[in-house]
Motif scaffolding. Structure first.
Motif, PDB file in Angstrom:
ATOM      1  N   LYS A   1      -3.458  -6.202  -4.914  1.00 57.12           N
ATOM      2  CA  LYS A   1      -3.652  -5.174  -3.896  1.00 57.12           C
ATOM      3  C   LYS A   1      -2.459  -5.018  -2.993  1.00 57.12           C
ATOM      4  O   LYS A   1      -2.512  -4.345  -1.972  1.00 57.12           O
TER       5      LYS A   1
ATOM      6  N   HIS B   1      -5.699  -3.261   4.293  1.00 56.87           N
ATOM      7  CA  HIS B   1      -6.974  -2.797   3.759  1.00 56.87           C
ATOM      8  C   HIS B   1      -7.199  -1.333   4.143  1.00 56.87           C
ATOM      9  O   HIS B   1      -6.581  -0.808   5.074  1.00 56.87           O
ATOM     10  N   LYS B   2      -8.097  -0.686   3.422  1.00 57.47           N
ATOM     11  CA  LYS B   2      -8.395   0.722   3.668  1.00 57.47           C
ATOM     12  C   LYS B   2      -9.454   0.853   4.764  1.00 57.47           C
ATOM     13  O   LYS B   2     -10.210  -0.082   5.022  1.00 57.47           O
TER      14      LYS B   2
ATOM     15  N   GLN C   1     -13.044  -0.903   5.004  1.00 59.09           N
ATOM     16  CA  GLN C   1     -13.074  -2.178   4.297  1.00 59.09           C
ATOM     17  C   GLN C   1     -12.889  -3.320   5.288  1.00 59.09           C
ATOM     18  O   GLN C   1     -12.303  -3.153   6.352  1.00 59.09           O
TER      19      GLN C   1
ATOM     20  N   THR D   1       0.811  -1.214   0.000  1.00 64.68           N
ATOM     21  CA  THR D   1       0.000   0.000   0.000  1.00 64.68           C
ATOM     22  C   THR D   1       0.848   1.268   0.000  1.00 64.68           C
ATOM     23  O   THR D   1       0.317   2.367  -0.161  1.00 64.68           O
TER      24      THR D   1
END
Length: 330
Positions: free
Chosen positions: A324, A206-207, A210, A118
Motif C-alpha cells: 500500500k 490511508h484513504k 479508513q 499513494t
C-alpha cells in the motif's frame, strides 16, 4: 487463534551472519562491459517501440546475454542469501533519464514494479530534501537522518546508486531468520508474540474513512521459510490513535529485542555504496537500515539513489497489506 511456528532454529541459507557474508563475498556480482552494453542496447530497443517507459514489457527490453545471470540472481534472492549487489554500471557516462530507464528495464526481468506511495511513484528518488526527520509522516529516505532496521512494502527492494554521500549513508543489512534464531535461543517466550497481529501506523497514507493503522504479524511461517515484516517506529506511532489496540508488555519487549539484535555487529553486514551499484534485497528475509550521512555542499554532487519496489509472485513473500505504499523506503 493459533499460528504455525517453526519447530526449531531456521537453517535456510538466508539465516546468515554479517561477518560470514563479508568473508564469503559471493553476493557481490560485477557487471562486465559487455553486460552494461547489453543493458544500454536494450534501452534503445525499448525506446524504439514508442511506448512510455512504464508500459515497457520484458520483450521490449531484451537481455538474452544476461538471462542466465538474472535467473541466478532471482534464485539467490528467493532461495539463497536473500540479497545481491551488482557493481560496475558506468553511471558517470550517462544522464539521469538514461540511468532510470536502464534500471527500470532491468527491473522488468526481476519482477513487476509497484507504487511506493499513494502518489503512485514507481521509481523513487532517494535524496535529502531538507524535510524534518522528526515530523510525523516524513519518510526518512527524504532526509539525511539514520533509518533504523526495517522492511519495505514489496517482495524485492532495489536501490541504484547514482551518487554517494561525502561520508556515511552506509547500507546495513541483517538476516531476519538470524534474529529469529537469536530470540529462540535467548527469549523463546517471545517467539509466539511475533506471529500475532501488531498495529502499524499508516503515516497518513490511508484513504478517507479508513482507519489510520493496519494489523499484521511481524513473522509468518509457511512450513518452509520464515517471512518478516518489521517497522518498529510505525508500530509505536500507531499508539497515538486512541482506537488502536494497546501494545502489550511482551510486544514491546519483542520490538526492543529485534532492534537490539539487528544492531549487533556479530549479525549485520555493511555495504558502502559506490556509484553504479545496484542492490536487491528480499524483503521477507532481510532487514535494512541506512546510517546518517554528510552530503556534499555542491547540489550536483549530492547523494542520489533510485529505488524500485518489485513484486515477484513466485516468492509469495508480500501480500496485499504490504503493498500500500506505507513502508518507509530505503
Amino acid at each position: 487463534m493459533s499460528h504455525p511456528l517453526p519447530d526449531g532454529p531456521i537453517l535456510t541459507p538466508d539465516a546468515w551472519t554479517g561477518p560470514a557474508m563479508a568473508a564469503e563475498g559471493g553476493w557481490l556480482q560485477p557487471l562486465s562491459p559487455a553486460e552494461t552494453d547489453e543493458l544500454l542496447a536494450a534501452r534503445r530497443s525499448a525506446l524504439s517501440t514508442g511506448k512510455p517507459m512504464r508500459d515497457w514489457t520484458r520483450a521490449d527490453f531484451p537481455l538474452p546475454g544476461l538471462a542466465a545471470r538474472i535467473a541466478g540472481w532471482l534464485a539467490e534472492l528467493d532461495r539463497g542469501r536473500g540479497f545481491v549487489l551488482l557493481r560496475g554500471f558506468p553511471v558517470e557516462a550517462h544522464d539521469e533519464t538514461t540511468l532510470a530507464e536502464v534500471y527500470w528495464g532491468l527491473g522488468l526481468h526481476l519482477g513487476r514494479a509497484i507504487s511506493q506511495n499513494t502518489d503512485g511513484d514507481l521509481i523513487g528518488h532517494i535524496r535529502d530534501t531538507g524535510a524534518d526527520p522528526a515530523a510525523y509522516g516524513v519518510r526518512l529516505y527524504k532526509t539525511r537522518a539514520e533509518q533504523d532496521f526495517h522492511t519495505d512494502g514489496a517482495d524485492i527492494i532495489g536501490l541504484f546508486c547514482l551518487k554517494s554521500a561525502k561520508s556515511g549513508g552506509v547500507s546495513r543489512i541483517v538476516s531476519s531468520p538470524a534474529i529469529f534464531n537469536r530470540m529462540l535461543a535467548e527469549r523463546s517466550d517471545l517467539i509466539p508474540v511475533l506471529f500475532e497481529p501488531f498495529p502499524f501506523d499508516t503515516q497518513g497514507q490511508h484513504k478517507p474513512g479508513q482507519r489510520p493503522w493496519f494489523d499484521l504479524p511481524i513473522c509468518r511461517w509457511d512450513g518452509d521459510r520464515l517471512r518478516t515484516f518489521f517497522i518498529a517506529w510505525y508500530i509505536r506511532e500507531s499508539q497515538q490513535h486512541a482506537e488502536t489496540p494497546r501494545l502489550t508488555g511482551a510486544q514491546q519487549e519483542a520490538l526492543a529485542f529485534i532492534e537490539t539484535t539487528a544492531n549487533d555487529p556479530a549479525l549485520y553486514l555493511d555495504m558502502s555504496f559506490q556509484p553504479g551499484d545496484m542492490q536487491f534485497l528480499k524483503n521477507a528475509a532481510v532487514l535494512h537500515k541506512r546510517t546518517e550521512y554528510e552530503d556534499w555542499p555542491e547540489p550536483e554532487r549530492r547523494r542520489h539513489l533510485l529505488r524500485l519496489w518489485l513484486v515477484e509472485e513466485a516468492f509469495s513473500a508480500g501480500d496485499a497489506a504490504l503493498r500500500k505504499g506505507v513502508a518507509p523506503g530505503e
